[in-house]
Scaffold this motif. Sequence first.
Motif, PDB file in Angstrom:
ATOM      1  N   PHE A 100       0.842  -1.204   0.000  1.00 13.33           N
ATOM      2  CA  PHE A 100       0.000   0.000   0.000  1.00 13.33           C
ATOM      3  C   PHE A 100       0.879   1.257   0.000  1.00 13.33           C
TER       4      PHE A 100
ATOM      5  N   TYR B 184      -1.775   7.548  -0.854  1.00 12.72           N
ATOM      6  CA  TYR B 184      -2.547   6.927  -1.930  1.00 12.72           C
ATOM      7  C   TYR B 184      -1.897   7.112  -3.301  1.00 12.72           C
TER       8      TYR B 184
ATOM      9  N   ASP C  84      -1.396   6.165  -7.809  1.00 15.69           N
ATOM     10  CA  ASP C  84      -2.636   5.395  -7.828  1.00 15.69           C
ATOM     11  C   ASP C  84      -2.558   4.297  -8.894  1.00 15.69           C
TER      12      ASP C  84
ATOM     13  N   ARG D 230       2.752   2.360 -10.070  1.00 19.74           N
ATOM     14  CA  ARG D 230       2.070   1.451  -9.147  1.00 19.74           C
ATOM     15  C   ARG D 230       2.096   0.020  -9.684  1.00 19.74           C
TER      16      ARG D 230
ATOM     17  N   THR E 193      -2.971  -3.561  -1.207  1.00 22.68           N
ATOM     18  CA  THR E 193      -2.662  -2.385  -2.014  1.00 22.68           C
ATOM     19  C   THR E 193      -3.729  -1.308  -1.863  1.00 22.68           C
ATOM     20  N   VAL E 194      -3.449  -0.130  -2.425  1.00 16.62           N
ATOM     21  CA  VAL E 194      -4.313   1.046  -2.283  1.00 16.62           C
ATOM     22  C   VAL E 194      -5.695   0.819  -2.909  1.00 16.62           C
TER      23      VAL E 194
ATOM     24  N   CYS F 127     -11.881   7.011   0.036  1.00 15.74           N
ATOM     25  CA  CYS F 127     -11.105   6.615  -1.139  1.00 15.74           C
ATOM     26  C   CYS F 127     -12.039   6.150  -2.247  1.00 15.74           C
TER      27      CYS F 127
END
Length: 390
Positions: free
Chosen positions: A83, A98, A101, A107, A132-133, A182
Amino acid sequence: MSLSTLPLSYCTNVHPGKTIEEIASGLTSFTIPARQQLGDRIAAGLWLPASAIAQIQEHSAKVSQLQNVLQEGDLVCYTLNTFPYGNFHSERVKEQVYLPDWTTEERLAYTISCAHVLAELMPEGTEGSLSTVPLGFKGFQRPSDFDDQCIQNLLKLTEELDRLHDETGKVIRLAIEPEPLCVLETTPETIQFFEKLFSEADNQGHDQIARRHLGVCYDVCHQAVEFEETAKSIEDLTASGIRINKVHITCAIDVKNPWEREAARDQLKQFVEQRYLHQSFARSSNGIVSATDLSVELCENPPEEFRSADLWRVHFHVPVDAESVGELGTTRPELENALSAVAKLDYAPHLEVETYTWNVLPGERDIPLVEGLVGELRATRELLKRIGSD
């Protein structure tokens, strides 16, 4: 009943560590002593930031350095927290956590690299997971095709994870972690996105590998802060065909009748800090409202929607063995409900304690970190044992 029989994991994002050497030092200083005090084997849920992954890419022997520390400490590693991409212990993290992204190449490449590292670290005969995000942060500007861009990168990842499985025989699953405010926030939003994701995977002929490798990381306190019933949330995800690949065992702050309790609000002000984002929610007869971050102003002079609320919940991870913190309650009852629902699944998600806030907890700095970790792990093992025997 299906609870994981793997050693309980503890996420090492609680330890600062931008390099492999610093990560190894954190394991030696905190994780191994916690394992020794606990008396039972535990897992190190490693957080490897992009800077550490870059080291490994330049010097492949760095993986052996981690393997040696894990072996010497009688630790296992079957999950990584992918993350936080950058320095999770910088002076101000907040919403920057975050980034990048899931629309970005950074990412995607970082996650693929982490998967290859985990394939080397994880024991034979186990499956791996990468949390993960939740795609991105709602407060940032996003293109109209944001979801579509994320989906294309996630499907590229599944192709790589499928290739890694063919080459090594090891299954590694991505666990997307919904979080307050989010892009993936609530359970209905998560279900809607996965329906779109799996539909596109089917169009590309990759439905099977997408369903094998993609699922969620269910961070219990995130959904509790949203005032969701965690057991029902887990049931809804399961009914929608979404696999829970990882469960973050967490508790957040719960404040009943806050405007009638000045002492509780005074204590809550002590939790205002500059490193992490603490999304705050209030429940009243008119519905649920939110504030992006906890602040002194919110505690002293909140908007009417917060002032009239019977309950506030704040995304501030507190020790999972605590039913209260001074004047403040915690969401531990929702943790018990969630784990009871997880026990009914026909597979066993990875289980990981993730209290990353020990270094910013007010009043907790006098508690040695190892002692705090052991308390959480011991209480969690007892809770899991009780749920498993019900």
